[in-house]
Enzyme design. Structure first.
Site, mmCIF file in Angstrom:
data_model
loop_
_atom_site.group_PDB
_atom_site.id
_atom_site.type_symbol
_atom_site.label_atom_id
_atom_site.label_comp_id
_atom_site.label_asym_id
_atom_site.label_seq_id
_atom_site.Cartn_x
_atom_site.Cartn_y
_atom_site.Cartn_z
ATOM 1 N N LYS A 10 0.827 -1.212 0.000
ATOM 2 C CA LYS A 10 0.000 0.000 0.000
ATOM 3 C C LYS A 10 0.862 1.263 0.000
ATOM 4 O O LYS A 10 2.054 1.219 0.336
ATOM 5 C CB LYS A 10 -0.918 -0.030 1.226
ATOM 6 C CG LYS A 10 -1.908 -1.194 1.208
ATOM 7 C CD LYS A 10 -2.903 -1.090 2.350
ATOM 8 C CE LYS A 10 -3.931 -2.224 2.276
ATOM 9 N NZ LYS A 10 -5.033 -2.036 3.234
ATOM 10 N N ASN A 113 -2.287 -0.276 6.888
ATOM 11 C CA ASN A 113 -1.837 -1.579 7.399
ATOM 12 C C ASN A 113 -0.933 -2.343 6.432
ATOM 13 O O ASN A 113 -0.918 -3.564 6.394
ATOM 14 C CB ASN A 113 -3.049 -2.408 7.846
ATOM 15 C CG ASN A 113 -4.030 -2.625 6.714
ATOM 16 O OD1 ASN A 113 -3.757 -2.232 5.579
ATOM 17 N ND2 ASN A 113 -5.147 -3.263 6.998
ATOM 18 N N HIS A 116 -2.261 -5.395 1.275
ATOM 19 C CA HIS A 116 -3.519 -6.089 0.977
ATOM 20 C C HIS A 116 -3.146 -7.519 0.612
ATOM 21 O O HIS A 116 -2.162 -7.742 -0.098
ATOM 22 C CB HIS A 116 -4.236 -5.450 -0.207
ATOM 23 C CG HIS A 116 -5.302 -6.354 -0.761
ATOM 24 N ND1 HIS A 116 -6.553 -6.459 -0.193
ATOM 25 C CD2 HIS A 116 -5.274 -7.252 -1.782
ATOM 26 C CE1 HIS A 116 -7.248 -7.370 -0.850
ATOM 27 N NE2 HIS A 116 -6.502 -7.866 -1.819
ATOM 28 N N GLU A 127 -8.772 -11.123 -8.325
ATOM 29 C CA GLU A 127 -7.902 -9.965 -8.089
ATOM 30 C C GLU A 127 -6.650 -10.003 -8.964
ATOM 31 O O GLU A 127 -6.208 -8.975 -9.473
ATOM 32 C CB GLU A 127 -7.520 -9.909 -6.609
ATOM 33 C CG GLU A 127 -8.719 -9.581 -5.724
ATOM 34 C CD GLU A 127 -8.382 -9.443 -4.251
ATOM 35 O OE1 GLU A 127 -9.212 -8.900 -3.516
ATOM 36 O OE2 GLU A 127 -7.288 -9.887 -3.832
HETATM 37 P P1 ADP Z 1 -8.190 -6.954 4.894
HETATM 38 O O1 ADP Z 1 -7.346 -5.951 4.139
HETATM 39 O O2 ADP Z 1 -7.535 -7.366 6.196
HETATM 40 O O3 ADP Z 1 -8.612 -8.139 4.050
HETATM 41 P P2 ADP Z 1 -10.886 -5.756 4.637
HETATM 42 O O4 ADP Z 1 -11.034 -6.387 3.295
HETATM 43 O O5 ADP Z 1 -11.983 -5.913 5.640
HETATM 44 O O6 ADP Z 1 -9.519 -6.210 5.375
HETATM 45 O O7 ADP Z 1 -10.678 -4.178 4.453
HETATM 46 C C1 ADP Z 1 -9.923 -3.669 3.399
HETATM 47 C C2 ADP Z 1 -9.091 -2.512 3.899
HETATM 48 O O8 ADP Z 1 -9.964 -1.445 4.329
HETATM 49 C C3 ADP Z 1 -8.250 -2.825 5.130
HETATM 50 O O9 ADP Z 1 -7.015 -3.438 4.814
HETATM 51 C C4 ADP Z 1 -8.071 -1.458 5.749
HETATM 52 O O10 ADP Z 1 -7.055 -0.716 5.067
HETATM 53 C C5 ADP Z 1 -9.428 -0.816 5.475
HETATM 54 N N1 ADP Z 1 -10.346 -1.007 6.593
HETATM 55 C C6 ADP Z 1 -11.126 -2.092 6.864
HETATM 56 N N2 ADP Z 1 -11.839 -1.924 7.981
HETATM 57 C C7 ADP Z 1 -11.513 -0.681 8.455
HETATM 58 C C8 ADP Z 1 -11.899 0.113 9.590
HETATM 59 N N3 ADP Z 1 -12.802 -0.352 10.470
HETATM 60 N N4 ADP Z 1 -11.338 1.325 9.740
HETATM 61 C C9 ADP Z 1 -10.452 1.805 8.849
HETATM 62 N N5 ADP Z 1 -10.036 1.121 7.755
HETATM 63 C C10 ADP Z 1 -10.550 -0.098 7.557
#
Ligand code: ADP
Length: 154
Positions: A10, A113, A116, A127
């Site tokens: 990211k 974070n 992805h 994807e």
């Molecule tokens: P992951 O990336 O762990 O598979 P998700 O698909 O649920 O998680 O979410 C996609 C991305 O959206 C996350 O990696 C994060 O950057 C963002 N995100 C998800 N939930 C939240 C939240 N509650 N607050 C802020 N950002 C979030």
């Protein structure tokens, strides 16, 4: 089963100068890098990529955070690669991710974070097709393969 999965480094990872370090984590684990390039994500691409978040209040903010710089998209291959890469990444919220995971070691945020990772084999195929042309994924032989796995593991 040998699987391919998508990893996106990211914008926060590029801004913090962590690209090499994060790629190194996956290499060290034994995953084969089958494809890698830098791209600028667009709102349209992110509407598809994050469609499951479209009703969330943070949807636009998350999309914006993914467009502030280009990203690095990677295809990693290995036995059970989808789950293995998810496990290496750790849970979404970096503050709750265990030390030793990528998010646990490098992230203080739910949103920022680092990576992805595809969440299932089905999603990984969709994807990978979204971000890579077939000729951008390479099928070269990994020289270490026989030392990474037992013969009944693939
Ligand atoms: P992951 O990336 O762990 O598979 P998700 O698909 O649920 O998680 O979410 C996609 C991305 O959206 C996350 O990696 C994060 O950057 C963002 N995100 C998800 N939930 C939240 C939240 N509650 N607050 C802020 N950002 C979030």
């Amino acid at each position: 089963m040998l699987e391919k999965t998508l990893v996106i480094l990211k914008p926060c990872t590029l801004q913090r100068g962590l690209v090499g370090e994060i790629i190194h984590r996956f290499e060290r684990k034994g995953l084969r890098l089958a494809g890698m390039k830098m791209i600028q994500l667009t709102d349209e691409m992110l509407n598809a990529h994050y469609a499951h978040l479209s009703s969330k209040p943070f949807f636009q903010r998350v999309k914006d955070s993914m467009m502030v710089t280009p990203v690095v998209v990677c295809c990693m291959e290995g036995v059970d690669a989808v789950q293995t890469v998810r496990t290496l990444a750790g849970p979404t919220n970096g503050r709750l991710a265990a030390p030793g995971t990528i998010r646990g070691d490098y992230s203080m945020s739910f949103q920022e974070n680092i990576v992805h990772t595809s969440d299932s084999l089905e999603t990984a195929a969709i994807e990978l097709a979204r971000f890579f042309k077939p000729e951008e994924l390479f099928e070269y032989k990994q020289a270490s393969f026989a030392y990474l796995y037992a013969s009944d593991e693939y």
